[in-house]
Write a protein that holds these residues in place. Structure first.
Motif, short mmCIF file in Angstrom:
data_model
loop_
_atom_site.label_atom_id
_atom_site.label_comp_id
_atom_site.label_asym_id
_atom_site.label_seq_id
_atom_site.Cartn_x
_atom_site.Cartn_y
_atom_site.Cartn_z
N PRO A 9 0.80 -1.22 0.00
CA PRO A 9 0.00 0.00 0.00
C PRO A 9 0.84 1.27 0.00
N GLU A 10 0.14 2.40 0.18
CA GLU A 10 0.77 3.72 0.17
C GLU A 10 1.85 3.83 1.25
N PHE A 11 1.61 3.25 2.40
CA PHE A 11 2.60 3.26 3.49
C PHE A 11 3.94 2.75 2.98
N ALA A 12 3.92 1.68 2.19
CA ALA A 12 5.15 1.09 1.66
C ALA A 12 5.71 1.89 0.50
N ARG A 13 4.84 2.49 -0.29
CA ARG A 13 5.31 3.24 -1.46
C ARG A 13 6.27 4.35 -1.06
N SER A 46 -1.21 -2.09 -7.07
CA SER A 46 -0.94 -1.50 -5.77
C SER A 46 -0.14 -0.21 -5.93
N ALA A 47 -0.12 0.58 -4.87
CA ALA A 47 0.67 1.82 -4.88
C ALA A 47 2.14 1.52 -5.11
N VAL A 92 10.94 -4.90 3.87
CA VAL A 92 9.54 -5.30 3.84
C VAL A 92 8.70 -4.24 4.56
N ALA A 93 7.62 -3.81 3.91
CA ALA A 93 6.72 -2.81 4.50
C ALA A 93 5.29 -3.12 4.09
N ALA A 94 4.48 -3.58 5.03
CA ALA A 94 3.06 -3.84 4.77
C ALA A 94 2.88 -4.64 3.49
N TYR A 95 3.63 -5.72 3.37
CA TYR A 95 3.58 -6.54 2.14
C TYR A 95 2.29 -7.33 2.07
N GLY A 96 1.91 -8.01 3.15
CA GLY A 96 0.66 -8.75 3.16
C GLY A 96 0.80 -10.24 2.95
N LEU A 97 2.02 -10.73 2.71
CA LEU A 97 2.25 -12.17 2.60
C LEU A 97 3.23 -12.60 3.69
N ASP A 175 1.63 10.30 8.69
CA ASP A 175 2.81 10.74 9.43
C ASP A 175 3.80 9.59 9.64
N LEU A 176 3.27 8.41 9.93
CA LEU A 176 4.14 7.25 10.14
C LEU A 176 4.75 6.75 8.84
N ALA A 177 4.03 6.89 7.74
CA ALA A 177 4.59 6.49 6.44
C ALA A 177 5.82 7.33 6.12
N ALA A 178 5.73 8.64 6.36
CA ALA A 178 6.87 9.52 6.13
C ALA A 178 8.02 9.18 7.08
#
Length: 313
Positions: A9-13, A46-47, A92-97, A175-178
């Motif tokens: 997702p955007e968090f990982a992008r 995905s983003a 790895v960031a919010a991958y989902g697997l 804020d946490l994504a940044a």
């Protein structure tokens, strides 16, 4: 460094963009398969996939990485692609697997996860929302060395972030994504320099951030107003806190609300008053003032607009 990136997702992008901007070599990106979205349920990338393609980075989208699972051919192709990429590290960031052991062991420096809490607090699926809901004063980003457990690996770097009184899950996510993007770049600099040191998590302090369920959405007015105001912020935008108002058949979604310290004049759950300032609902302790809400199938509205078309019985 030579990095394989796994995220969706955007968090990982934002983390992927930061790593590319820092000049790291990213020969491969893993992300979730395209999912149907929007009214037309059109398959949407995905983003992370969009960012990778824009940067001309090869993308792989396996349904699973388990060699003995439901998609062994996809997993085997992913394994070969990872071997060919020869990564120093996987981020790895919010991958989902779930990453099986063969993935964790493949990169020279293993796999680093960007986790949206100050571990060991809030391991699991919904650390941002659970931190707000619990009334935590701060959260943050932890860069963690991944192992086979659920967010149980050694902590490599932690950056705190205060939770403000107006933070929703959406704004705290941003804020946490940044901060996560900043943290992973800093962690990799330390890794390159040989100064990145791990610390064990204190299991006695561990808490679990369970996945959000729609069944949690209805507000329980036997709780204090402050607790309910936090729930509204924590569940904005998903799953959304809800309540049933007099004169309406379907529950309404509460987008914004605040706790008033005044004593309730009615039984918990009853509407005390409705004005341009908001709809005041009695709770077990104090009053919850709803300032923005949405009817089922309708649009978000300020309370002042909403009450013009609402006729409580």
């Amino acid at each position: 460094m030579r990095i394989v990136f796994a995220g969706t997702p955007e968090f990982a992008r934002q983390a992927l963009d930061a790593l590319l901007a820092a000049g790291h070599d990213i020969p491969l990106v893993l992300t979730q398969p395209d999912r149907p979205a929007g009214r037309g349920l059109k398959l949407m990338p995905s983003a992370v996939k969009q960012a990778a393609l824009q940067a001309s980075v090869p993308v792989l989208q396996p349904h699973s990485l388990r060699l003995d699972g439901k998609y062994p051919e996809e997993a085997a192709a992913a394994r070969q692609a990872l071997l060919d990429a020869e990564p120093d590290v996987m981020v790895v960031a919010a991958y989902g697997l779930i990453l099986p052991r063969w993935v964790l062991d493949l990169p020279r420096h293993g796999c680093l996860n960007i986790h949206a809490s100050l571990l060991p607090r809030w391991r699991g699926a919904a650390p941002i929302q659970r931190a707000i809901d619990a009334g935590d004063a701060e959260t943050g980003i932890t860069i963690m060395q991944m192992d086979v457990g659920l967010d149980t690996g050694d902590m490599l770097l932690a950056l705190p972030l205060p939770i403000g009184p107006l933070h929703t899950a959406a704004s705290l996510h941003d804020d946490l994504a940044a901060l996560g993007a900043q943290a992973i770049v800093e962690a990799l600099q330390k890794l390159e320099g040989g100064t990145l040191q791990g610390a064990k998590q204190d299991e006695a302090l561990a808490t679990y951030a369970a996945k959000l369920e729609k069944s949690e959405a209805p507000l329980d007015f036997s709780q204090p107003a402050q607790v309910l105001a936090r729930r509204v912020r924590a569940f904005n935008p998903f799953p959304g806190a809800t309540m049933t108002l007099p004169g309406l058949d379907a529950p309404v979604k509460i987008w914004q609300a605040l706790a008033l310290p005044q004593a309730a004049a009615c039984r918990p759950g009853e509407v005390e008053s409705a004005s341009a300032e908001g709809i005041d609902v009695a709770t077990a302790q104090g009053v919850l003032r709803i300032t923005e809400l949405q009817k089922a199938g309708g649009k978000r509205q300020a309370a002042a607009t909403f009450i013009q078309g609402w006729q409580p019985q």
